[in-house]
Every structure is written in C-alpha cells, then in structure tokens.
Design a protein around this motif. Structure first.
Motif, PDB file in Angstrom:
ATOM      1  N   PRO A 104       0.833  54.557 -59.572  1.00  0.00           N
ATOM      2  CA  PRO A 104      -0.389  55.411 -60.248  1.00  0.00           C
ATOM      3  C   PRO A 104      -0.828  54.082 -60.866  1.00  0.00           C
ATOM      4  O   PRO A 104      -0.249  53.172 -61.364  1.00  0.00           O
ATOM      5  CB  PRO A 104       0.236  56.104 -61.116  1.00  0.00           C
ATOM      6  CG  PRO A 104       1.660  55.748 -61.602  1.00  0.00           C
ATOM      7  CD  PRO A 104       2.254  55.403 -60.367  1.00  0.00           C
ATOM      8  N   GLY A 105      -2.231  54.309 -61.355  1.00  0.00           N
ATOM      9  CA  GLY A 105      -2.978  53.328 -62.261  1.00  0.00           C
ATOM     10  C   GLY A 105      -3.799  52.211 -61.468  1.00  0.00           C
ATOM     11  O   GLY A 105      -3.748  51.401 -61.819  1.00  0.00           O
ATOM     12  N   ARG A 106      -4.386  52.817 -60.479  1.00  0.00           N
ATOM     13  CA  ARG A 106      -5.373  51.756 -59.806  1.00  0.00           C
ATOM     14  C   ARG A 106      -6.299  51.400 -60.998  1.00  0.00           C
ATOM     15  O   ARG A 106      -6.752  50.190 -60.729  1.00  0.00           O
ATOM     16  CB  ARG A 106      -6.246  52.761 -58.893  1.00  0.00           C
ATOM     17  CG  ARG A 106      -5.585  52.579 -57.449  1.00  0.00           C
ATOM     18  CD  ARG A 106      -6.234  53.345 -56.784  1.00  0.00           C
ATOM     19  NE  ARG A 106      -6.639  54.859 -56.752  1.00  0.00           N
ATOM     20  CZ  ARG A 106      -7.799  55.516 -56.753  1.00  0.00           C
ATOM     21  NH1 ARG A 106      -8.722  55.079 -55.790  1.00  0.00           N
ATOM     22  NH2 ARG A 106      -7.732  56.738 -57.045  1.00  0.00           N
ATOM     23  N   PRO A 107      -6.858  51.988 -61.727  1.00  0.00           N
ATOM     24  CA  PRO A 107      -8.033  51.446 -62.496  1.00  0.00           C
ATOM     25  C   PRO A 107      -7.140  50.396 -63.910  1.00  0.00           C
ATOM     26  O   PRO A 107      -6.713  50.773 -64.487  1.00  0.00           O
ATOM     27  CB  PRO A 107      -8.845  52.546 -63.348  1.00  0.00           C
ATOM     28  CG  PRO A 107      -8.246  53.807 -62.569  1.00  0.00           C
ATOM     29  CD  PRO A 107      -7.031  53.444 -62.289  1.00  0.00           C
ATOM     30  N   LEU A 108      -7.791  49.418 -63.628  1.00  0.00           N
ATOM     31  CA  LEU A 108      -7.212  48.199 -64.597  1.00  0.00           C
ATOM     32  C   LEU A 108      -8.376  47.216 -65.026  1.00  0.00           C
ATOM     33  O   LEU A 108      -8.597  46.615 -63.656  1.00  0.00           O
ATOM     34  CB  LEU A 108      -5.862  47.497 -64.222  1.00  0.00           C
ATOM     35  CG  LEU A 108      -5.595  46.324 -65.096  1.00  0.00           C
ATOM     36  CD1 LEU A 108      -5.598  46.642 -66.581  1.00  0.00           C
ATOM     37  CD2 LEU A 108      -4.344  45.608 -64.616  1.00  0.00           C
ATOM     38  N   PRO A 120      -0.999  58.560 -69.126  1.00  0.00           N
ATOM     39  CA  PRO A 120       0.192  57.863 -69.712  1.00  0.00           C
ATOM     40  C   PRO A 120       0.979  57.314 -68.569  1.00  0.00           C
ATOM     41  O   PRO A 120       1.495  56.244 -68.732  1.00  0.00           O
ATOM     42  CB  PRO A 120       1.026  58.986 -70.419  1.00  0.00           C
ATOM     43  CG  PRO A 120      -0.231  60.052 -70.965  1.00  0.00           C
ATOM     44  CD  PRO A 120      -1.440  60.180 -69.764  1.00  0.00           C
ATOM     45  N   ALA A 121       1.090  57.915 -67.532  1.00  0.00           N
ATOM     46  CA  ALA A 121       2.195  57.409 -66.382  1.00  0.00           C
ATOM     47  C   ALA A 121       1.323  56.144 -65.648  1.00  0.00           C
ATOM     48  O   ALA A 121       1.892  55.286 -65.409  1.00  0.00           O
ATOM     49  CB  ALA A 121       2.238  58.429 -65.328  1.00  0.00           C
ATOM     50  N   ALA A 122       0.184  56.277 -65.775  1.00  0.00           N
ATOM     51  CA  ALA A 122      -0.817  55.338 -65.150  1.00  0.00           C
ATOM     52  C   ALA A 122      -0.579  54.005 -66.108  1.00  0.00           C
ATOM     53  O   ALA A 122      -0.620  52.819 -65.791  1.00  0.00           O
ATOM     54  CB  ALA A 122      -2.124  55.569 -64.832  1.00  0.00           C
ATOM     55  N   LEU A 123      -1.004  54.401 -67.622  1.00  0.00           N
ATOM     56  CA  LEU A 123      -1.046  53.418 -68.251  1.00  0.00           C
ATOM     57  C   LEU A 123       0.551  52.589 -68.334  1.00  0.00           C
ATOM     58  O   LEU A 123       0.524  51.398 -68.584  1.00  0.00           O
ATOM     59  CB  LEU A 123      -1.259  54.010 -69.737  1.00  0.00           C
ATOM     60  CG  LEU A 123      -1.277  52.982 -71.037  1.00  0.00           C
ATOM     61  CD1 LEU A 123      -2.482  53.077 -71.753  1.00  0.00           C
ATOM     62  CD2 LEU A 123       0.008  53.395 -71.846  1.00  0.00           C
ATOM     63  N   LEU A 124       1.336  53.385 -68.532  1.00  0.00           N
ATOM     64  CA  LEU A 124       2.707  53.013 -68.479  1.00  0.00           C
ATOM     65  C   LEU A 124       2.940  51.815 -67.305  1.00  0.00           C
ATOM     66  O   LEU A 124       3.602  50.791 -67.615  1.00  0.00           O
ATOM     67  CB  LEU A 124       3.856  53.863 -68.627  1.00  0.00           C
ATOM     68  CG  LEU A 124       5.332  53.571 -68.749  1.00  0.00           C
ATOM     69  CD1 LEU A 124       6.020  54.976 -69.457  1.00  0.00           C
ATOM     70  CD2 LEU A 124       6.176  53.298 -67.786  1.00  0.00           C
ATOM     71  N   THR A 142     -11.494  45.079 -61.632  1.00  0.00           N
ATOM     72  CA  THR A 142     -11.321  46.532 -62.289  1.00  0.00           C
ATOM     73  C   THR A 142     -10.269  47.421 -61.890  1.00  0.00           C
ATOM     74  O   THR A 142     -10.199  48.660 -62.282  1.00  0.00           O
ATOM     75  CB  THR A 142     -12.876  47.115 -61.966  1.00  0.00           C
ATOM     76  OG1 THR A 142     -13.013  47.159 -60.542  1.00  0.00           O
ATOM     77  CG2 THR A 142     -14.022  46.155 -62.929  1.00  0.00           C
ATOM     78  N   THR A 143      -9.969  47.170 -60.497  1.00  0.00           N
ATOM     79  CA  THR A 143      -9.134  47.983 -59.873  1.00  0.00           C
ATOM     80  C   THR A 143      -7.986  47.284 -59.109  1.00  0.00           C
ATOM     81  O   THR A 143      -8.215  45.849 -58.626  1.00  0.00           O
ATOM     82  CB  THR A 143      -9.784  48.518 -58.647  1.00  0.00           C
ATOM     83  OG1 THR A 143     -11.192  49.281 -59.585  1.00  0.00           O
ATOM     84  CG2 THR A 143      -9.104  49.827 -58.062  1.00  0.00           C
ATOM     85  N   THR A 144      -6.816  47.651 -58.855  1.00  0.00           N
ATOM     86  CA  THR A 144      -5.579  46.978 -58.084  1.00  0.00           C
ATOM     87  C   THR A 144      -5.283  47.978 -57.216  1.00  0.00           C
ATOM     88  O   THR A 144      -5.678  49.297 -57.266  1.00  0.00           O
ATOM     89  CB  THR A 144      -4.431  46.669 -58.955  1.00  0.00           C
ATOM     90  OG1 THR A 144      -3.851  47.784 -59.435  1.00  0.00           O
ATOM     91  CG2 THR A 144      -4.845  45.660 -60.072  1.00  0.00           C
TER      92      THR A 144
END
Ligand SMILES: Nc1nc2c(c(=O)[nH]1)N[C@H]1C(S)=C(S)[C@@H](COP(=O)(O)OP(=O)(O)OC[C@H]3O[C@@H](n4cnc5c(N)ncnc54)[C@H](O)[C@@H]3O)O[C@H]1N2
Ligand code: MOO
Length: 395
Positions: free
Chosen positions: A274-278, A295-299, A268-270
């Motif tokens: 940016p973008g820890r939640p995945l 958006p930056a985290a998603l990208l 659930t997290t890496t």
C-alpha cells in the motif's frame, strides 16, 4: 502533474538529496541514542597496568619450587600506586596493580596461611591471574566508529576509555503536520464521519530515536491556512512530513501546498502497495515528505522511504533497511509491476517463516498493527507459493 517513479528510483532520488547534519559536543551523560561524529580512540591502555584478576598474593615464580613458603611483606589494594616485590609475597586485591618484580598471583583460597607466611602447595605458573596492561585495548586503538549509534554498552565503553566530552551529529529536526478535516485527536469527541489520528503516533514512534520532533497540529482542509503552517514548519525544520491529502481527491492539497511553499517536487507516486501516493521534494537542503493518509499506507512509506534517510541525515552509516529472508507458509498474492509490502508475522523456530495477515486492505489498520513484519515482493516477482523464499523487514 503526476510524477511516477519505481521504488528504487524513489530511493535513489531521496538518497541523493539527503545531507548529513553537523556536530555538537555533549557529555557522555547525554550520549545514549546519539550518533558518533568521529572515530573514538582509546586514550590509554586497558588494563591501564598489569592488574590482579583476584584477591590473592603477588609472587615471583622464577626459581620457586612448590610447595613454597613465602613471607607476606606488604599489601596492594586496588587504586594504590605500584609496589615493589623484592622477596616473599604481597597481599593483593582484585584490580590491584601487580607489584614490580611479581609475575604471578595466587588466590587466597589456594594458599595456607601460617602467621606472616603463606604456603603454596600447587605449582603456580608465570602470568597466572594477571590481567596484562593493554591486553584488552591499546592506546590509540579505534574502538567505535563515526556513524555508530551509542547504546548504553557503548556509552559505558566510552567512559571506560576515558572519554567524557564527545562529538555527536546534531539531531535531525522534523516537523509533522497532520491534515484532513475528518481527523480527530484521540481526546476529541468521536463523530461518525471522523477518524482518530493514529498517524501521528506511527510517525512519533518511528522517528523518535533519530529526531527532535515538532508537531504542528492537525489542519482542516483549508488551503490558505495550510500553506501558512507548512511554510513556517519547513523553515523551522530539516525535514517536513505531512500526513494525508496526498492522492487525487478534491481536498487533497498536499501537492499544491508543497509547490506554494517552494518545494521542488521530484515525484508524487511510487509503484508500491500500500501507499502509492508519496509526494517527495526538496527545498534546498530541506526535505519534504507528503505521506498518504491511510495509516497502513503511511506506515509502509515511512518504513521504506522516510526512516532510512532520516537515519542518514542523523549521521548513521548503515542507514539502509536490511531485508532478511523467510519461507512463506501460505500462497501470497502480489502483482507484477508493483512492489507489494505484505503485512504479516515472522516466526523464528527451526526455520524463519512468514505468514501473511488475514487482509492486505489498505484501509485496515488493525491487520498491520498486529503484524510484526512486512514481506516485500518486488515488481518482477508476482504471486508466490507456500514454501518460496520472501524478503522481509521487521516493523
Ligand atoms: N481516485 C483515486 N483515489 C485514491 C487514489 C487514487 O489513485 N485515485 N489513491 C488511493 C490510495 S492508493 C491511497 S493510499 C489513499 C491515500 O490518499 P490520501 O493521502 O489522499 O489520504 P486521505 O484522503 O487524506 O486519507 C485517507 C484515509 O485515511 C484515514 N486517515 C487520514 N488521516 C489519518 C490520520 N491522521 N490518522 C488515521 N487515519 C487517517 C482516513 O480514513 C482517510 O479517509 O487514497 C486513495 N484514493
Ligand atoms: O496504495 Mo493505496 O495505499 O492502495 O491504498
């Protein structure tokens, strides 16, 4: 339940669960951008026979002394069956089959015409201006390999080699669901509490070369309604991607939905920023990516964790990101224990340099939209000084 993994662990997990698509047969008219399912061999020699490289005269130089005067006995336009040269010269066009008995061609402008005769003053050597059969490609040579993407040059090469119907990997079917009551489509009225849906366009742009995309629309934060749409979307696709609701807020439902639709959540997290939640998991052969909303985290997540495996599913052999090296122009902050994806710009002059953008704030999309690269500072590296080497990937 939170499952935190490192960047490399995440990649290994996704890689191990990604399977490739089967093939379909198409014609080369539809082949641009598709991925070859099998090695492509030449069906015949290229050139197909000995051909003239120029408009000129096919001659036999054995026992010829120069200057030489030869009678024009015939002509050999391109596309006509092979002629035979017993004596004299045959007027031949560019691409014409070199007559049997001829072993050189001399250009029109290098002879003097005298009625039905030509006079060749400068010596001509055996083999001059002939493109020999098979010198470019021989029958059975593998010229393109399984897993290569066909650009227009390669499609033209397939045509050149005599292929019309070819086997390519089927396209990956990808469903996108955007979540968040605050999200408004670009054509919807703006309101102060809202945010425009840019994530859809990031995903479409990144995925388009490899996938058939279905957009299931933007869903308000209503669990029951979301479950219905997600359930249907994962049934209809190979990969389901959601945007938003991936962290810990009251309305961050992605994890719950994934569970409810039968996804086996692997993490659930890496440790990237940016973008820890995945939120990543699989439902049999289908993959689920719950990407974060910013958006930056998603990208960053899409570039690092999604696209390589979409490429793998699409049959592409070299699917992993290739990081190159650049010199940092400024001190660039990073934290040990975390993988920092620094937005910024690569410039290629005498050397390749990377300059970090003015902000690395996750909520700031402008700074990443105007960047052309992400530098990656791995978890054991920490802050780097100007002049140090950094790895980067273009975006
Ligand atoms: N208490 C905590 N809060 C947060 C944590 C945490 O660990 N604890 N993690 C933060 C991190 S890191 C990230 S990244 C964000 C992302 O989380 P979500 O996936 O839940 O994101 P949302 O809340 O859905 O959206 C965040 C923000 O992004 C904008 N947004 C959303 N969708 C779109 C879209 N389609 N197009 C453009 N922009 C979009 C919007 O401004 C949202 O407010 O969570 C932190 N919070
Ligand atoms: O990792 Mo989050 O992406 O800080 O904002």
């Amino acid at each position: 339940m939170f499952i935190k993994v490192t960047r490399n662990e995440a990649k290994e997990i996704i890689d191990s669960l990604t399977s490739q698509k089967y093939y379909e047969t198409i014609t080369i008219d539809e082949a641009e951008g598709r991925v070859l399912f099998e090695d492509m061999k030449a069906k015949f020699n290229i050139p197909e026979s000995d051909k003239s490289a120029v408009d000129g005269y096919a001659i036999n130089v054995d026992n010829l002394t120069f200057p030489a005067k030869l009678k024009i006995i015939d002509e050999a336009p391109a596309g006509e069956a092979q002629k035979e040269l017993k004596e004299g010269a045959i007027f031949i066009m560019t691409g014409g089959v070199v007559p049997k008995g001829a072993n050189a061609v001399v250009r029109i402008e290098d002879v003097e015409k005298d009625g039905d005769y030509i006079v060749i003053k400068k010596p001509v050597k055996k083999g001059d201006l002939i493109n020999f059969e098979g010198e470019e490609v021989k029958t059975g040579d593998v010229v393109l390999k399984k897993g290569e993407i066909l650009d227009y040059k390669k499609v033209a090469l397939l045509a050149n080699l005599g292929h019309y119907q070819i086997k390519v990997f089927k396209k990956v079917k990808i469903g996108i669901v955007v979540t968040g009551s605050e999200v408004k489509e670009p054509f919807e009225a703006l309101d102060k509490a809202g945010v425009k849906n840019s994530n859809l366009y990031i995903l479409k742009g990144l995925l388009k070369p490899y996938a058939d995309i279905t957009y299931y629309g933007k869903l308000p934060d209503n669990l029951d309604e979301m479950i219905k749409v997600f359930k249907n979307a994962i049934e209809e696709n190979d990969i389901l991607i959601s945007s938003g609701g991936a962290s810990k807020g009251k309305y961050d439902f992605t994890k719950e939905i994934a569970k409810q639709i039968g996804v086996d959540i692997k993490f659930t997290t890496t440790n990237i920023r940016p973008g820890r939640p995945l939120i990543f998991g699989n439902k049999d052969k289908k993959l689920f990516f719950g990407l974060p909303g910013y958006p930056a985290a998603l990208l960053v997540n899409a570039v690092e964790f999604l696209i390589p495996y979409v490429k793998k599913a699409a049959g592409i052999v070299n699917y992993q990101n290739e990081y190159k090296k650049a010199v940092l122009t400024t001190k660039t902050k990073a934290k040990e224990g975390r993988v920092d994806f620094i937005r910024g710009n690569i410039e290629c002059d005498e050397k390749v340099t990377f300059t970090a953008a003015y902000t690395q704030q996750t909520s700031n999309y402008l700074s990443i939209a105007l960047s052309n690269a992400l530098a990656v500072i791995d978890e054991n590296e920490g802050t780097k000084e100007a002049g140090e080497i950094v790895e980067y990937i273009l975006i």
